[in-house]
Design an enzyme around this catalytic site. Structure first.
Site, PDB file in Angstrom:
ATOM      1  N   HIS A  64       3.707   6.979  -8.309  1.00  0.00           N
ATOM      2  CA  HIS A  64       3.140   6.213  -9.428  1.00  0.00           C
ATOM      3  C   HIS A  64       1.633   6.361  -9.433  1.00  0.00           C
ATOM      4  CE1 HIS A  64       2.702   3.385  -6.125  1.00  0.00           C
ATOM      5  NE2 HIS A  64       2.118   2.478  -6.881  1.00  0.00           N
ATOM      6  N   HIS A  66      -1.022   4.418  -9.118  1.00  0.00           N
ATOM      7  CA  HIS A  66      -1.992   3.559  -8.452  1.00  0.00           C
ATOM      8  C   HIS A  66      -2.784   4.457  -7.507  1.00  0.00           C
ATOM      9  CE1 HIS A  66       0.163  -0.541  -9.232  1.00  0.00           C
ATOM     10  NE2 HIS A  66      -0.778  -0.280 -10.130  1.00  0.00           N
ATOM     11  N   ASP A  68      -4.066   4.423  -4.624  1.00  0.00           N
ATOM     12  CA  ASP A  68      -3.740   4.642  -3.202  1.00  0.00           C
ATOM     13  C   ASP A  68      -2.593   5.644  -3.021  1.00  0.00           C
ATOM     14  OD1 ASP A  68      -2.295   2.476  -4.424  1.00  0.00           O
ATOM     15  OD2 ASP A  68      -1.552   1.839  -2.468  1.00  0.00           O
ATOM     16  N   HIS A  69      -2.045   6.163  -4.135  1.00  0.00           N
ATOM     17  CA  HIS A  69      -0.944   7.127  -4.042  1.00  0.00           C
ATOM     18  C   HIS A  69      -1.311   8.508  -4.593  1.00  0.00           C
ATOM     19  CE1 HIS A  69       2.009   4.066  -2.764  1.00  0.00           C
ATOM     20  NE2 HIS A  69       1.093   3.295  -3.316  1.00  0.00           N
ATOM     21  N   HIS A 145       7.998  -2.014 -10.053  1.00  0.00           N
ATOM     22  CA  HIS A 145       6.604  -2.233  -9.664  1.00  0.00           C
ATOM     23  C   HIS A 145       5.816  -2.679 -10.897  1.00  0.00           C
ATOM     24  CE1 HIS A 145       3.381  -1.971  -6.880  1.00  0.00           C
ATOM     25  NE2 HIS A 145       2.850  -0.843  -7.299  1.00  0.00           N
ATOM     26  N   ASP A 215       6.007   1.851  -3.716  1.00  0.00           N
ATOM     27  CA  ASP A 215       5.724   0.457  -4.045  1.00  0.00           C
ATOM     28  C   ASP A 215       6.825  -0.145  -4.922  1.00  0.00           C
ATOM     29  OD1 ASP A 215       3.495   1.334  -2.812  1.00  0.00           O
ATOM     30  OD2 ASP A 215       2.085   0.587  -4.307  1.00  0.00           O
ATOM     31  N   HIS A 273       2.986   0.990   4.188  1.00  0.00           N
ATOM     32  CA  HIS A 273       2.223   0.443   3.067  1.00  0.00           C
ATOM     33  C   HIS A 273       1.754  -0.979   3.366  1.00  0.00           C
ATOM     34  CE1 HIS A 273       1.337  -0.730  -1.197  1.00  0.00           C
ATOM     35  NE2 HIS A 273       1.017   0.544  -1.306  1.00  0.00           N
TER      36      HIS A 273
END
Ligand SMILES: [Zn+2]
Ligand SMILES: [Zn+2]
Length: 306
Positions: A64, A66, A68-69, A145, A215, A273
């Site tokens: 996805h 976000h 941090d990914h 999510h 997530d 995570h």
């Protein structure tokens, strides 16, 4: 020799990196093919630290959008270009990532990185087989999510049994029958004697499987997609004391992850995570183990062989 099916954790932190934990990224080595799953900031450093050659990565899966990914993606593409990569790079992600990456590359004067990047848009509404060949099948499936998010399941394809060579002579098995026997058929000899399949073959090893649940809030809807998986990664951002925050932010606790692993009858659960508020995620592990004992922390730089 058993071919590799090995997961290496490059990052186990959530939104904010800590001094011990990078954001999410993992590498799955299936029979010598390297699949990068998510690409948080620092992925390049972690690949180096784990002695994984960048050039071996041919497929990247982004769960996805976000940061941090996927904040590590443009840096990795840039390095691949500097290294003179020629081979195709396949990226499975939300269709918007193509637009964003194209903009970044144009901005950086990297319109032509020297290799082809092939984007494959994910379906966030229903499960989909996104790659399949003789050896492997990869499926994406929706998670729950704040924004569109997918998990991925990697399944080794079932292998044929091996015929016991001496039996070909003993029962005078014609070549044309061998294929059927490998696929499970019994054999009838010239004089009408039935030889059961189990006496003719050495069964193939059970195909191995791994599922990555990025997530997600607690979500039983995905259980059919991960049922029976040998190794399940499921995020466990929070401890039970933060269960309300977990629900509000569409994340899971260790207990949530463990319940999913239990219902899906997974062989083993890996959690990661973790919120940067925790110096150590040990208490999240304890809470998960109380429900699903075969749970481990997917620490940065740890590897799991199936
Ligand atoms: Zn995240
Ligand atoms: Zn997220």
């Amino acid at each position: 020799m058993q071919m590799p099916f090995q997961l290496t954790i490059l990052g186990s932190s959530s939104a904010m990196p800590t001094s011990e934990r990078y954001p999410t990224a993992q590498v799955l080595n299936v029979l010598g093919r390297f699949f990068l799953i998510d690409c948080g900031e620092g992925t390049q450093h972690q690949l180096r630290r784990n002695r994984i050659n960048y050039s071996k990565i041919t497929h990247i899966f982004i769960s996805h959008l976000h940061g941090d990914h996927f904040f590590g993606l443009i840096g990795l593409i840039s390095t691949l270009s500097l290294q003179g990569r020629r081979g195709e790079l396949h990226i499975y992600a939300h269709s918007e990532l193509q637009r964003y990456t194209k903009f970044q590359m144009e901005f950086l004067g990297m319109d032509d990185p020297g290799f082809q990047i092939i984007f494959h848009p994910l379906n966030f509404k229903k499960p989909q087989v996104i790659l399949e060949d003789k050896k492997l099948k990869i499926t994406s499936f929706p998670l729950k999510h704040r924004i569109a998010c997918c998990g991925f399941r990697f399944d080794e394809q079932p292998k044929e049994a091996n015929i016991i060579k001496e039996m070909i002579k003993v029962y005078n098995i014609p070549i044309r029958e061998i294929k059927n026997i490998k696929a499970g058929a019994d054999f009838v000899t010239e004089d009408g004697k039935l030889i059961p399949n189990k006496d003719l073959v050495i069964p193939a090893r059970k195909p191995r499987s791994y599922a990555f649940c990025s997530d997600t809030a607690y979500n039983e809807a995905m259980i059919p997609e991960i049922t029976g998986v040998d190794l399940l990664y499921h995020e466990a951002t929070f401890a039970e004391s933060e269960a309300i925050i977990a629900a509000e932010t569409f994340h899971s606790t260790g207990k949530d992850a463990a319940r999913i692993a239990q219902k899906a009858e997974a062989g083993k659960l890996l959690i990661g995570h973790f919120s940067s508020r925790y110096k150590s995620p040990d208490h999240i592990l304890e809470e998960a183990k109380a429900i699903f004992p075969n749970t481990e922390i997917g620490f940065d730089n740890s590897s799991f062989e199936l």
